[in-house]
Each structure stands twice: as structure tokens, then as C-alpha cells.
Design a protein around this motif. Structure first.
Motif, PDB file in Angstrom:
ATOM      1  N   ARG A  24       0.912  -1.017  -0.067  1.00  0.00           N
ATOM      2  CA  ARG A  24      -0.047   0.023   0.058  1.00  0.00           C
ATOM      3  C   ARG A  24       1.016   1.220  -0.045  1.00  0.00           C
ATOM      4  O   ARG A  24       0.815   1.942  -0.832  1.00  0.00           O
ATOM      5  N   GLY A  25       2.005   1.166   0.805  1.00  0.00           N
ATOM      6  CA  GLY A  25       2.929   2.453   0.840  1.00  0.00           C
ATOM      7  C   GLY A  25       3.548   2.320  -0.314  1.00  0.00           C
ATOM      8  O   GLY A  25       3.885   3.611  -0.844  1.00  0.00           O
ATOM      9  N   LEU A  26       4.232   1.364  -0.670  1.00  0.00           N
ATOM     10  CA  LEU A  26       5.289   1.293  -1.963  1.00  0.00           C
ATOM     11  C   LEU A  26       4.532   1.669  -3.159  1.00  0.00           C
ATOM     12  O   LEU A  26       5.025   2.666  -3.783  1.00  0.00           O
ATOM     13  N   ALA A  81      13.122   5.236  -4.146  1.00  0.00           N
ATOM     14  CA  ALA A  81      12.609   3.942  -3.937  1.00  0.00           C
ATOM     15  C   ALA A  81      13.151   3.205  -2.649  1.00  0.00           C
ATOM     16  O   ALA A  81      12.449   2.468  -1.902  1.00  0.00           O
ATOM     17  N   ILE A  82      14.432   3.059  -2.442  1.00  0.00           N
ATOM     18  CA  ILE A  82      15.230   2.617  -1.395  1.00  0.00           C
ATOM     19  C   ILE A  82      14.704   3.031  -0.221  1.00  0.00           C
ATOM     20  O   ILE A  82      14.245   2.260   0.895  1.00  0.00           O
ATOM     21  N   ALA A  83      14.519   4.431  -0.121  1.00  0.00           N
ATOM     22  CA  ALA A  83      14.045   5.053   1.134  1.00  0.00           C
ATOM     23  C   ALA A  83      12.799   4.492   1.557  1.00  0.00           C
ATOM     24  O   ALA A  83      12.640   4.373   2.669  1.00  0.00           O
ATOM     25  N   THR A  84      11.885   4.532   0.570  1.00  0.00           N
ATOM     26  CA  THR A  84      10.588   4.208   0.839  1.00  0.00           C
ATOM     27  C   THR A  84      10.394   2.778   1.342  1.00  0.00           C
ATOM     28  O   THR A  84       9.689   2.521   2.099  1.00  0.00           O
ATOM     29  N   VAL A  85      11.330   1.840   0.503  1.00  0.00           N
ATOM     30  CA  VAL A  85      11.426   0.248   1.008  1.00  0.00           C
ATOM     31  C   VAL A  85      11.509   0.193   2.478  1.00  0.00           C
ATOM     32  O   VAL A  85      11.130  -0.261   3.288  1.00  0.00           O
ATOM     33  N   ARG A  86      12.803   1.089   2.689  1.00  0.00           N
ATOM     34  CA  ARG A  86      13.144   0.998   4.268  1.00  0.00           C
ATOM     35  C   ARG A  86      12.182   1.420   5.060  1.00  0.00           C
ATOM     36  O   ARG A  86      11.924   0.807   6.192  1.00  0.00           O
ATOM     37  N   ALA A  87      11.560   2.666   4.657  1.00  0.00           N
ATOM     38  CA  ALA A  87      10.604   3.298   5.489  1.00  0.00           C
ATOM     39  C   ALA A  87       9.310   2.461   5.990  1.00  0.00           C
ATOM     40  O   ALA A  87       8.650   2.564   6.900  1.00  0.00           O
ATOM     41  N   LEU A  88       8.964   1.572   4.921  1.00  0.00           N
ATOM     42  CA  LEU A  88       7.729   0.677   5.101  1.00  0.00           C
ATOM     43  C   LEU A  88       8.056  -0.727   5.624  1.00  0.00           C
ATOM     44  O   LEU A  88       7.314  -1.414   5.709  1.00  0.00           O
ATOM     45  N   GLY A  89       9.508  -0.927   6.226  1.00  0.00           N
ATOM     46  CA  GLY A  89       9.691  -2.063   6.953  1.00  0.00           C
ATOM     47  C   GLY A  89      10.405  -3.027   6.056  1.00  0.00           C
ATOM     48  O   GLY A  89      10.595  -4.285   6.304  1.00  0.00           O
ATOM     49  N   GLY A 102      20.845   0.345 -17.120  1.00  0.00           N
ATOM     50  CA  GLY A 102      20.600   1.460 -15.901  1.00  0.00           C
ATOM     51  C   GLY A 102      21.184   0.657 -14.618  1.00  0.00           C
ATOM     52  O   GLY A 102      22.085  -0.051 -14.504  1.00  0.00           O
ATOM     53  N   ARG A 103      20.392   1.306 -13.444  1.00  0.00           N
ATOM     54  CA  ARG A 103      21.082   0.906 -12.005  1.00  0.00           C
ATOM     55  C   ARG A 103      19.765   0.228 -11.513  1.00  0.00           C
ATOM     56  O   ARG A 103      18.639   0.346 -11.553  1.00  0.00           O
ATOM     57  N   GLU A 104      20.230  -1.016 -10.383  1.00  0.00           N
ATOM     58  CA  GLU A 104      19.128  -1.537  -9.762  1.00  0.00           C
ATOM     59  C   GLU A 104      19.915  -2.156  -8.527  1.00  0.00           C
ATOM     60  O   GLU A 104      21.083  -2.030  -8.306  1.00  0.00           O
ATOM     61  N   CYS A 105      18.880  -2.697  -7.627  1.00  0.00           N
ATOM     62  CA  CYS A 105      19.445  -3.378  -6.369  1.00  0.00           C
ATOM     63  C   CYS A 105      18.182  -4.328  -5.879  1.00  0.00           C
ATOM     64  O   CYS A 105      17.179  -3.927  -6.401  1.00  0.00           O
ATOM     65  N   TYR A 106      18.791  -5.163  -4.952  1.00  0.00           N
ATOM     66  CA  TYR A 106      17.671  -6.180  -4.667  1.00  0.00           C
ATOM     67  C   TYR A 106      17.125  -5.496  -3.358  1.00  0.00           C
ATOM     68  O   TYR A 106      17.790  -4.982  -2.260  1.00  0.00           O
ATOM     69  N   ALA A 107      15.587  -5.701  -3.284  1.00  0.00           N
ATOM     70  CA  ALA A 107      15.064  -5.508  -1.824  1.00  0.00           C
ATOM     71  C   ALA A 107      14.125  -6.661  -1.494  1.00  0.00           C
ATOM     72  O   ALA A 107      13.839  -7.544  -2.392  1.00  0.00           O
ATOM     73  N   TYR A 108      13.650  -6.476  -0.183  1.00  0.00           N
ATOM     74  CA  TYR A 108      12.582  -7.490   0.241  1.00  0.00           C
ATOM     75  C   TYR A 108      11.672  -7.110   0.862  1.00  0.00           C
ATOM     76  O   TYR A 108      11.730  -6.066   1.716  1.00  0.00           O
ATOM     77  N   ASP A 109      10.431  -7.324   0.637  1.00  0.00           N
ATOM     78  CA  ASP A 109       9.147  -7.076   1.394  1.00  0.00           C
ATOM     79  C   ASP A 109       9.176  -7.611   2.882  1.00  0.00           C
ATOM     80  O   ASP A 109      10.161  -8.486   2.973  1.00  0.00           O
ATOM     81  N   PRO A 110       8.325  -7.261   3.718  1.00  0.00           N
ATOM     82  CA  PRO A 110       8.372  -8.074   5.016  1.00  0.00           C
ATOM     83  C   PRO A 110       7.964  -9.517   5.102  1.00  0.00           C
ATOM     84  O   PRO A 110       8.481 -10.193   6.002  1.00  0.00           O
ATOM     85  N   ALA A 111       7.681 -10.114   3.889  1.00  0.00           N
ATOM     86  CA  ALA A 111       7.419 -11.675   3.998  1.00  0.00           C
ATOM     87  C   ALA A 111       8.600 -12.248   2.973  1.00  0.00           C
ATOM     88  O   ALA A 111       8.700 -13.348   2.800  1.00  0.00           O
ATOM     89  N   LYS A 112       9.769 -11.289   2.986  1.00  0.00           N
ATOM     90  CA  LYS A 112      10.932 -11.828   2.163  1.00  0.00           C
ATOM     91  C   LYS A 112      10.885 -12.164   0.798  1.00  0.00           C
ATOM     92  O   LYS A 112      11.604 -12.775   0.133  1.00  0.00           O
ATOM     93  N   ASN A 113       9.767 -11.459   0.322  1.00  0.00           N
ATOM     94  CA  ASN A 113       9.616 -11.632  -1.321  1.00  0.00           C
ATOM     95  C   ASN A 113      10.748 -10.861  -1.834  1.00  0.00           C
ATOM     96  O   ASN A 113      10.788  -9.529  -1.575  1.00  0.00           O
TER      97      ASN A 113
END
Length: 127
Positions: A24-26, A81-89, A102-113
């Protein structure tokens, strides 16, 4: 041959509400469909993302890491986007990599997806 009318992605999530709130936040949007503690569905530019809570008899089927599946999200501003992911847990894994596309990185949601946050060379970050 089968006639398919639509394709969408669905993920099992426990903790369900935490994952729904993360997306919802992302996505900065409310679910199109929402059933308390059971199912939420978001839509972004033609792709639907369903988040469901597995029933107790099926929970074991959904335990473990994301494996080969990743959600790739094209973003205008990777740092934002990185800041938003971190702020949302959510969490980050590793550094930002730069490739010809381009540039990219890996992130994970709270369920580790796993999410791949990607900023195309054609997209310019906000100053």
C-alpha cells in the motif's frame, strides 16, 4: 487450446497485514479488492498483484525463500525507492549495481519476497 484472458501475480504472505501495508505504501495506492485478513489486490499499469493469506492446511507449501521469483519494479528515482522500501519495513540486500540498461538493487518486502528496483538509463532522477 485454452483461452486465457488475464495474468496476474499472487503471493502468499504471513504476516499478511504487514505485507499489504508495505505494498500500500510502496505503490502509494489502496487495494482494488480487499478482504480483511485474507486477500488484497493492487493494480499497477495492467499488472495485478494479489496478496493472500494461505489457509492453515496449505501454509507449509508457502514456507521458504523467494527462490527464482522476483518482482521487478521500474522506478523514476532509485534512491527514493530504496528510502521508501526501508521506511515501510522492507530490507535491502547488497549494493546498487550499474549495467548497460541502468541501475538496480535487490530489496525484500516483510514476507521476504524479492524485489528488483530498477532505474533505467532513460529515466532521470529528481534533483
Amino acid at each position: 487450446m485454452a483461452n486465457f484472458s488475464e495474468l496476474f501475480v499472487a503471493i502468499a504472505a504471513d504476516p499478511w497485514q504487514e505485507v499489504v501495508d508495505f505494498y500500500r505504501g510502496l505503490l502509494d495506492d489502496e487495494p482494488l479488492s480487499y478482504s480483511q485478513n485474507r486477500y488484497a489486490e493492487f493494480q499497477i499499469k495492467g499488472l495485478k498483484l494479489g496478496i493472500f493469506k494461505p489457509s492453515p492446511q496449505h501454509q507449509a507449501e508457502f514456507v521458504g525463500n523467494a527462490g527464482a521469483l522476483s518482482f521487478c519494479l521500474e522506478v523514476d528515482d532509485l534512491a527514493q525507492a530504496i528510502a521508501t522500501v526501508r521506511a515501510l519495513g522492507g530490507t535491502m540486500n547488497g549494493e546498487i549495481s550499474t549495467a548497460s540498461h541502468g541501475r538496480e538493487c535487490y530489496a525484500y518486502d516483510p514476507a521476504k519476497n524479492r524485489l528488483i528496483l530498477h532505474q533505467s538509463n532513460k529515466t532521470k532522477p529528481n534533483p
